[in-house]
Design a protein around this motif. Structure first.
Motif, mmCIF file in Angstrom:
data_model
loop_
_atom_site.group_PDB
_atom_site.id
_atom_site.type_symbol
_atom_site.label_atom_id
_atom_site.label_comp_id
_atom_site.label_asym_id
_atom_site.label_seq_id
_atom_site.Cartn_x
_atom_site.Cartn_y
_atom_site.Cartn_z
ATOM 1 N N GLN A 66 0.828 -1.207 0.000
ATOM 2 C CA GLN A 66 0.000 0.000 0.000
ATOM 3 C C GLN A 66 0.863 1.259 0.000
ATOM 4 O O GLN A 66 0.530 2.258 -0.652
ATOM 5 N N ASP A 98 4.107 6.868 -1.168
ATOM 6 C CA ASP A 98 4.475 7.488 0.109
ATOM 7 C C ASP A 98 5.994 7.459 0.259
ATOM 8 O O ASP A 98 6.559 6.741 1.075
ATOM 9 N N ARG A 139 0.678 4.039 -2.924
ATOM 10 C CA ARG A 139 0.343 5.441 -2.624
ATOM 11 C C ARG A 139 1.435 6.404 -3.071
ATOM 12 O O ARG A 139 1.199 7.600 -3.216
#
Length: 338
Positions: free
Chosen positions: A100, A106, A104
């Motif tokens: 994830q 990130d 994303r």
């Protein structure tokens, strides 16, 4: 045992096996990943395939099962959403959380801050000492650097790169080329300067945006007080219109370079350099610092003032005068304490 019964038993066994596999995959996806150290930085290269992402993680010390990672990513429909960049992973992260995070984007961003009023050399020193950057500009002259970031020939032909880079905080991924930061800062200064030039006041004593950039750099060094910037710019514009020398100490200091000892003396004001605005009229040959957006705005929209002089009150503000007599009295009061 009939064939139909055998088929039912086989189907039941397959269901049990599938359930066990699903349960095992779920447990794996939500169990901590084995990391080579408690905290890791791993860079995912641009345009990497799904399998390549998994391999890059493993080589970076994030020991994730490649086949299971690939299957999980495809099952969740995230294969086309994985993003390049530098990622930070800490002990306890699970394969699902890791996936994830990459989906994303990130990323673990780093920063370099360039302060208004710095010289370009100070900016170079700051970026040179940033450990997260790749230092491709090492050994380059300022002219070489300008060429490397794609500055046009009329810019690279100038004597200095001073003033051409916008002071700001620049975010980047680890191991980004420092030339990328220089290029962004150069382009941003061009954008900010053009914006200010397009909304400039009428009848300014500047022929080009570069002239305005020089003035903005002087305003930047003369005062840090927002309210005084347009007034300081007005004084210098008024002096230029009258052919008076600017007599700005920061320009003299810049021209002295390493010879400046921390305090200006009378002989310094009398020592001619291209930047000595006591011995020469007009603008100096180039900017003396990296001006911010407020100084650009002040230079191109100075206050409506007839002042020709100003002197510091000692508290960061200045007092402005229209004539030499008033100015001398202000100097006596705020400088000489008379």
């Amino acid at each position: 045992m009939s064939l139909s019964k055998k088929l039912l038993i086989a189907a039941a066994v397959l269901v049990v096996i599938a359930g066990a596999l699903v349960a095992g995959a779920f447990k794996w996806a939500n169990s901590p990943v084995d990391l080579a150290s408690p905290e890791l930085d791993v860079t995912i290269k641009p345009h990497s395939s799904l399998r390549s992402v998994s391999l890059q993680l493993s080589r970076g010390g994030v020991h994730v099962e490649t086949e299971l990672f690939v299957l999980m990513t495809r099952a969740l429909g995230l294969s086309a959403q994985l993003k390049s960049g530098n990622y930070e992973f800490k002990t306890g992260i699970t394969p699902y959380e890791l996936l994830q995070k990459i989906a994303r984007g990130d990323t673990n961003e780093f920063a370099a801050t360039v302060i208004e009023g710095w010289t370009f050399q100070k900016m170079r020193n700051e970026l040179d000492s940033n450990p997260a950057l790749k230092h491709d500009s090492a050994g380059m002259t300022d002219t070489d650097l300008l060429r490397a970031i794609g500055a046009p020939d009329d810019v690279t032909a100038k004597a200095s790169a001073e003033g051409l880079f916008f002071p700001d905080t620049y975010l980047f991924d680890k191991d980004t080329s420092d030339l990328n930061v220089y290029k962004r800062a150069y382009n941003l200064m061009q954008q900010r300067l053009n914006e200010a030039w397009s909304t400039r006041a009428q009848d300014l004593p500047y022929k080009t945006p570069y002239d305005a950039l020089i003035m903005a750099s002087i305003v930047e060094k003369e005062t840090g007080l927002a309210a005084d910037r347009p007034l300081v710019a007005a004084v210098f514009a008024n002096r230029l219109r009258r052919g008076m020398p600017l007599q700005t100490d920061p320009s003299v200091i810049y021209g002295l370079g390493s010879a400046y000892g921390g305090r200006l003396h009378k002989k310094d004001l009398q020592t001619d350099t291209p930047y000595n605005t006591y011995t020469r009229t007009g603008l100096p040959p180039g900017p003396i610092a990296l001006p911010g957006v407020a100084s650009l705005a002040a230079a191109l929209n100075p206050a409506n003032s007839t002042a020709l002089y100003f002197v510091s009150r000692g508290d960061g503000s200045s007092i402005f005068s229209d004539n030499l007599g008033d100015h001398n009295r202000a100097v006596d009061k705020y400088i000489r304490g008379q």
